[in-house]
Design a protein around this motif. Structure first.
Motif, PDB file in Angstrom:
ATOM      1  N   CYS C 196     -40.196 112.246  19.909  1.00 15.61           N
ATOM      2  CA  CYS C 196     -39.234 113.215  20.437  1.00 15.61           C
ATOM      3  C   CYS C 196     -38.124 112.540  21.234  1.00 15.61           C
ATOM      4  CB  CYS C 196     -39.963 114.235  21.308  1.00 15.61           C
ATOM      5  SG  CYS C 196     -38.911 115.567  21.869  1.00 15.61           S
ATOM      6  N   THR C 197     -38.484 111.556  22.093  1.00 18.27           N
ATOM      7  CA  THR C 197     -37.441 110.950  22.934  1.00 18.27           C
ATOM      8  C   THR C 197     -36.372 110.205  22.131  1.00 18.27           C
ATOM      9  OG1 THR C 197     -38.976 109.163  23.429  1.00 18.27           O
ATOM     10  CG2 THR C 197     -38.731 110.873  25.089  1.00 18.27           C
ATOM     11  N   PRO C 198     -36.718 109.552  21.021  1.00 20.09           N
ATOM     12  CA  PRO C 198     -35.624 108.942  20.240  1.00 20.09           C
ATOM     13  C   PRO C 198     -34.623 109.985  19.739  1.00 20.09           C
ATOM     14  CG  PRO C 198     -37.727 108.070  19.531  1.00 20.09           C
ATOM     15  CD  PRO C 198     -38.029 109.197  20.461  1.00 20.09           C
ATOM     16  N   LYS C 199     -35.128 111.161  19.379  1.00 16.22           N
ATOM     17  CA  LYS C 199     -34.230 112.245  18.941  1.00 16.22           C
ATOM     18  C   LYS C 199     -33.330 112.667  20.093  1.00 16.22           C
ATOM     19  CE  LYS C 199     -35.913 113.752  14.780  1.00 16.22           C
ATOM     20  NZ  LYS C 199     -35.003 113.679  13.633  1.00 16.22           N
ATOM     21  N   MET C 200     -33.928 112.698  21.306  1.00 15.82           N
ATOM     22  CA  MET C 200     -33.154 113.120  22.465  1.00 15.82           C
ATOM     23  C   MET C 200     -32.020 112.131  22.729  1.00 15.82           C
ATOM     24  SD  MET C 200     -36.445 114.178  24.761  1.00 15.82           S
ATOM     25  CE  MET C 200     -35.630 114.127  26.332  1.00 15.82           C
ATOM     26  N   SER C 201     -32.340 110.809  22.678  1.00 19.43           N
ATOM     27  CA  SER C 201     -31.255 109.857  22.956  1.00 19.43           C
ATOM     28  C   SER C 201     -30.255 109.812  21.809  1.00 19.43           C
ATOM     29  CB  SER C 201     -31.789 108.470  23.287  1.00 19.43           C
ATOM     30  OG  SER C 201     -33.032 108.271  22.749  1.00 19.43           O
ATOM     31  N   GLU C 202     -30.761 110.073  20.586  1.00 18.77           N
ATOM     32  CA  GLU C 202     -29.839 110.142  19.440  1.00 18.77           C
ATOM     33  C   GLU C 202     -28.818 111.261  19.679  1.00 18.77           C
ATOM     34  OE1 GLU C 202     -32.201 110.301  15.850  1.00 18.77           O
ATOM     35  OE2 GLU C 202     -30.389 110.781  14.696  1.00 18.77           O
ATOM     36  N   ALA C 203     -29.331 112.381  20.178  1.00 19.01           N
ATOM     37  CA  ALA C 203     -28.429 113.514  20.457  1.00 19.01           C
ATOM     38  C   ALA C 203     -27.443 113.135  21.554  1.00 19.01           C
ATOM     39  CB  ALA C 203     -29.235 114.747  20.858  1.00 19.01           C
TER      40      ALA C 203
END
Lengths: 302, 185, 660
Positions: C196-203
């Motif tokens: 989930c956190t990689p998606k958050m930083s991607e966003a």
């Protein structure tokens, strides 16, 4: 305007096993200005047998008394101190209010024109009114300072929820609110709505024996010094069988429980300064006078 | 094949003069005339599905497509009954399934109030009916048409139904009432 | 008026039961009809050609085609008229003589007569038709995503990756939603934070995505392609342009005893804080309610220690308005507040009765117990754990009547995790049913049984403390016996309920909610991510309980809908809408209350009445919002509202024609 006029449905206990409840309730009622009048010609509510015999009988027995009350006292709420009476009267009322057809059916059974307009109340409900509560507070002259009390409702008073609905069916709190006005300190405990086994005491006595013990044990474990009830049958069962529970504990090497059991109205009456013999607490099996006196002596006279 | 207007002008004239058409119509035994207002998304689709499944039903019914049963004005219903229909049906999506969220609830209220009003004034119950049929209920559509047609047939022509005609006769008052019923939300 | 009637044979589909030549001849007798013809297959290329040439040759101004259902070919014939003739495509009516006539009747005479009637009704209606014109409404190619959980993040990423700007609005101070609080995800047991956190930083890093944390939707107006949305960004008291997120302020803040929302009250946080280390935006905010400086004016430690001078005690809410072409609702869920509902479970009085989400934090390596399974009361390892499923779910007397769908699987996951970390522990799972429909789900459940989890079919009726443990009483309904389990810890798998404020959001967006409070999709089967308000889409649990794979799939589906809308760049309006005749409108607002789309409003209009200028309140139709249902035209007391394409006059004419 608080409700102060009530029609009284004594049932089979008010003048017999539950005398202490009636005496203490009337003692308190008088001081709070309640007008409590017995329904003339009332009959048995059906107890635990009527509605099992037939649904019609279960509706007709309470309906007749309620109709008589309505004819005499109009819309005055009907007060049933016994939880068994309360649930039976209440059930008939709920059934009658389901539909005009149901009311007509029940009226046909009892041969009267009952309108099912008056409420049915248990012993706690008159004290839930904020006005009554403030009057109650002002009558407390001998507060039961710090008396740790476990409020016990039993199984019948709060269930089923679509019949009773005066409080939460798993975690009722009305008695706690009322008794905290007397200076007593209600404890948090888990068995306030567990069945005490009263209706099993004749049929399956062996099965019901441990039921009383575990309720009292849970109350004691929660730090309670006393148990308060609002039902003559619960009272009878807990109070009378505490000694028996203690005998069983002794066999297991456990110390006896010393938990007096009161009607909540006895505790209110005690906080009003009532003498032991006029408020019923001398009638108990488990000695009950000492605990109240000890609590009262801690209290400061207001 | 194309037909010009001139080619059948004579035929049209003869019909206008009241002569029995050689191609049926007058002279044949009475058959009820039933109008069904059907919403485009459910009942009309259900009727199409009944066709697709080659279901059979009496040919006395005529569907009038509306976007939603909420589009049907009680006045439309009244006019149909007054002017010669023997029965009227209003059909929409099942309650809760309206394509336009709540149109069928409006229809239900309007039509129920209006139906009671008409029947109170004397219209024979059954001449005006409200049904909910979804786009997948081809069988229900067929069954509804069969039963409604049967009921209306048994009642006979509107022209010889005196109480119903009398109910519809107070047209102005009823039209006013219809406007009130249209207001029922 | 010059009406042409074209009757289709449809091979033998129609001609087999209906005498089409006779229908065509009869049509010519109808008022206004100057031409009629039949055709083998009207929808075929030669069929269309012959209709078009007939229109031109006979100077027809209205057309009736008697053929199959209008649901089949109305659009085809409209397009044909628009493209190949000078006629307005809305001067066309279809008489359905196939699905509703030839296919359902056997008697040729009756079929033919019915077909004649249907044609007559269509002719009556077409004579009332008016020219209608579609307009192309521009679409603002910018999307608003409400809710920064995994659904919102995924939808925002997919839309942004297609090149369109997205504003991702999150009410809390970090995106990540519930998923980032979870430890592992079933059935594969991937670390939730790790995916989930990689998606958050991607966003956060995507140039097309603007993340607005601590922000809520204030108001919404407009319609598909052009929503004007006002957002309220709450005061953060930290200047994010200056703050580097070093975290020094957090270590120095003297107010340290605030229960951590992220750790579900199992640990504490400071007044200036980041909810968790990987938060996005990765910068702290001040919790004004607990901050000494903001409450009493005395403190100011964070301002003193901040190396970049980013603290702004005088910060205020910022309200901005922006236009968006599409709105994605991904507002997620909450867990039901069981404490107010289940007195028999202690109503929250026993610290060792915890929720599934609290268990997630306890079992998480970065959680309050660093991943050791320790019960909250005394931080000892529970040797017996009871898991209770369906707390609030499928229990209409206390909670909700629906199934929350994910709990069976995360209960199995919790049992598995517990038995994995406490090998000598015993785990009971009380259940009503075990519902493990999903790829690899039932296998996971079976594995949990093999791990040694004891599944008891029945509900727990009471939990009460005894000694230092909790007694769970229940019934094993398979054996019919009363079960008493002395547990050290109880985990309640509580129901998912719509996130707080869903009701307000629904009314701002004018979308519907079901009886359970989740947002309603436009069609439960065929339009699962759209709402009945065009341009507003649903992703994730906002639409109904679901697990992470389904949520992500739905978010992707939403993104494809939004990207499709933006790729078209404009939308053709449906011209069959309500129309108001202001001269008859009294401004009574009956229509306003009836409209399910909020398309009708009252405005002050300058009118000319009896050659006098007057200003009156009249109704106005918003053509972007109106869907053409016609409910208002019936509600209108004065007959000022009419529905174009299905006008009162048209319907009346049809009725009267049939009655003749």
């Amino acid at each position: 305007m608080a409700q102060t006029q009530f029609a009284f449905f004594p049932g089979c206990s008010a003048h017999s096993t539950g005398r202490a409840y009636t005496e203490s309730f009337m003692y308190v009622a008088e001081r709070l200005g309640f007008e409590v009048s017995e329904i003339p010609e009332w009959n048995c509510c059906g107890a635990s047998a009527g509605h099992l015999r037939s649904h019609d009988l279960g509706d007709a027995l309470p309906a007749r008394s309620l109709a008589l009350s309505e004819e005499t006292f109009g819309d005055r709420p009907v007060l049933a101190l016994c939880a068994g009476c309360y649930i039976n009267l209440r059930r008939a009322l709920v059934h009658a209010r389901r539909s005009p057809e149901d009311l007509a059916r029940i009226d046909g059974l009892i041969g009267r024109e009952w309108k099912a307009s008056a409420e049915v109340m248990n012993g706690l409900e008159p004290f839930m009114d904020p006005e009554v509560q403030s009057r109650l507070s002002s009558c407390v002259t001998r507060p039961l300072k710090g008396l740790k009390v476990a409020c016990y409702y039993g199984c019948a008073m709060v269930r089923p929820r679509d019949v009773c609905a005066f409080d939460d069916d798993e975690d009722p709190r009305s008695m706690e609110r009322i008794l905290s006005l007397t200076g007593a300190e209600p404890v948090e405990w888990s068995f306030k709505t567990e069945c005490c086994g009263a209706s099993h005491q004749v049929i399956v006595q062996r099965d019901m024996k441990p039921m009383v013990g575990r309720i009292l044990e849970n109350a004691a474990a929660a730090g309670a010094e006393a148990v308060a009830t609002a039902c003559p049958l619960c009272m009878l069962n807990l109070d009378m069988r505490e000694a028996e529970a203690n005998r069983q504990r002794a066999e297991l090497g456990k110390p006896p429980l010393r938990l007096p059991v009161y009607y909540f109205t006895e505790l209110i009456a005690a906080s009003f300064g009532g003498k032991a013999d006029e408020i019923g607490i001398k009638r108990h099996f488990t000695p009950a006078v000492e605990t109240v006196e000890a609590a009262r002596s801690q209290g400061v006279v207001a | 094949m194309s037909v010009t207007s001139d080619a059948v002008a004579a035929e049209a004239r003869s019909r206008a003069e009241g002569a029995a058409s050689p191609e049926g119509g007058a002279g044949s035994p009475w058959q009820p005339k039933i109008l069904a207002f059907c919403c485009n998304w459910c009942t009309y689709a259900g009727a199409d599905l009944a066709g697709l499944n080659r279901m059979n039903y009496p040919a006395d019914i005529r569907l009038l497509r509306v976007p939603c049963s909420g589009r049907v004005n009680p006045q439309h219903v009244l006019r149909a009954l007054q002017d010669g229909c023997d029965g009227v049906l209003v059909c929409g999506c099942h309650p809760g399934d309206c394509h336009y969220v709540s149109g069928n609830y409006y229809a239900k209220r309007r039509m129920m109030v209006f139906k009671r009003l008409l029947e109170y004034s004397g219209l024979r119950p059954g001449r005006f009916q409200v049904r909910w049929i979804s786009g997948s209920e081809a069988g229900k559509f067929r069954d509804t048409v069969v039963s409604v047609t049967e009921q209306i047939s048994q009642m006979g022509p509107m022209a010889s139904d005196a109480p119903s005609l009398e109910a519809l006769a107070g047209a102005d008052a009823l039209l006013e009432a219809a406007r009130g019923a249209g207001d029922a939300r | 008026m010059r009406i042409g009637v074209f009757v289709c044979h449809c091979g033998s589909n129609i001609a087999g039961t209906v005498d089409v030549e006779r229908v065509a001849r009869e049509a010519l007798k109808l008022p206004g009809v100057v031409f009629s013809d039949t055709n083998k297959y009207t929808c075929s290329a030669p069929g269309q050609e012959s209709v078009c040439s007939a229109i031109k040759e006979n100077a027809l101004d209205r057309v009736v085609i008697a053929s199959c259902s209008p649901r089949m070919h109305e659009a085809t014939f409209r397009k044909m008229i628009a493209e190949k003739t000078d006629l307005n495509p809305y001067m066309l009516e279809i008489a359905n003589i196939r699905e509703q006539c030839s296919w359902v009747h056997k008697d040729r005479e009756q079929g033919t007569r019915k077909a004649c009637d249907l044609v007559a009704m269509a002719v009556a209606k077409v004579s009332c038709d008016r020219e209608l014109f579609t307009t192309n409404l521009p679409v603002e190619r910018r999307a608003l995503v409400i809710g920064g959980g995994i659904a919102g993040i995924q939808a925002a990423l997919d839309i942004a990756d297609a090149g369109f700007p997205v504003t991702l609005v999150e009410r809390e101070s970090s995106i990540g939603g519930k998923m980032v609080m979870l430890d592992k995800t079933f059935p594969t047991m991937d670390c939730s934070a790790c995916i989930c956190t990689p998606k958050m930083s991607e966003a956060a890093e995507n140039p097309n995505i603007e993340i607005k944390s601590l922000t809520e939707v204030e108001s919404v107006s407009g319609y598909i392609g052009s929503f004007d949305v006002t957002l309220r960004e709450k005061a953060k008291y930290v200047d994010y342009d200056v703050c580097t997120g070093c975290g020094l302020c957090e270590t120095k803040c003297p107010t340290k005893k605030i229960p951590s929302e992220f750790n579900q009250g199992l640990s504490t946080r400071t007044a200036i804080y980041k909810p968790f280390p990987q938060a996005v935006p990765s910068k702290p905010t001040i919790d004004a309610e607990h901050c000494k400086k903001l409450q009493s004016g005395k403190c100011g430690v964070c301002e003193k220690v901040c190396p970049t001078g980013a603290i702004r005690y005088d910060d205020v809410d910022r309200v901005t308005t922006q236009r968006y072409g599409a709105i994605v609702v991904a507002s997620g869920y909450e867990l039901i507040d069981w404490t107010g509902l289940y007195g028999e479970y202690g109503a929250g009085r026993y610290p060792d009765v915890i929720t599934g989400l609290q268990f997630e934090r306890i079992v998480n390596a970065s959680g309050p117990t660093e991943g050791h399974i320790l019960r909250p009361s005394d931080r000892t390892e529970p040797k017996t754990t009871v898991i209770v499923k369906c707390v609030g779910s499928r229990d209409p007397n206390k909670g909700v009547s629906y199934c929350s769908r994910a709990c069976c699987m995360y209960a199995a996951k919790h049992a598995h995790q517990y038995l994995d970390k406490v090998p000598d522990g015993t785990c009971y799972v009380f259940y009503m049913d075990v519902r493990c429909a999903g790829k690899g789900y039932d296998e996971f459940y079976m594995r949990t049984l093999q791990d040694g989890a004891i599944y008891v079919r029945g509900r727990v009726s009471k939990i009460y403390p005894e000694g230092d443990g909790l007694v769970c009483m229940g019934e094993d309904t398979l054996s019919g016996e009363i079960v008493r389990v002395k547990a050290d810890m109880v985990v309640l798998e509580t129901a998912m309920v719509p996130s707080r404020g869903s009701d307000v959001l629904a009314s701002k967006l004018n979308v519907q909610r079901g009886p359970e409070g989740f947002f309603t999709e436009a069609h439960p089967k065929l339009r699962p991510v759209e709402t009945n308000t065009a341009g507003v889409y649903l992703a994730g649990v906002a639409q109904g309980p679901k697990d992470i794979p389904d949520t992500v799939a739905q978010a992707g589906a939403v993104a494809s809908k939004v990207i499709g809308l933006f790729a078209r760049g404009q939308i053709e309006s449906n011209p069959m809408l309500s129309k108001v005749d202001v001269s008859r409108c009294s401004g009574c607002r009956a229509c306003v209350d009836v409209c399910p789309y909020g398309a009708l409003g009252l405005v002050q209009a300058n009118l000319r009445e009896n050659s006098r200028k007057v200003t009156r309140t009249v109704c106005q139709v918003n053509e972007g919002l109106c869907q053409g249902c016609g409910a208002c035209s019936v509600a209108c007391r004065s007959g000022a509202l009419d529905l174009l394409g299905f006008s009162d006059e048209g319907i009346m004419q049809e009725v009267e024609m049939l009655c003749q």
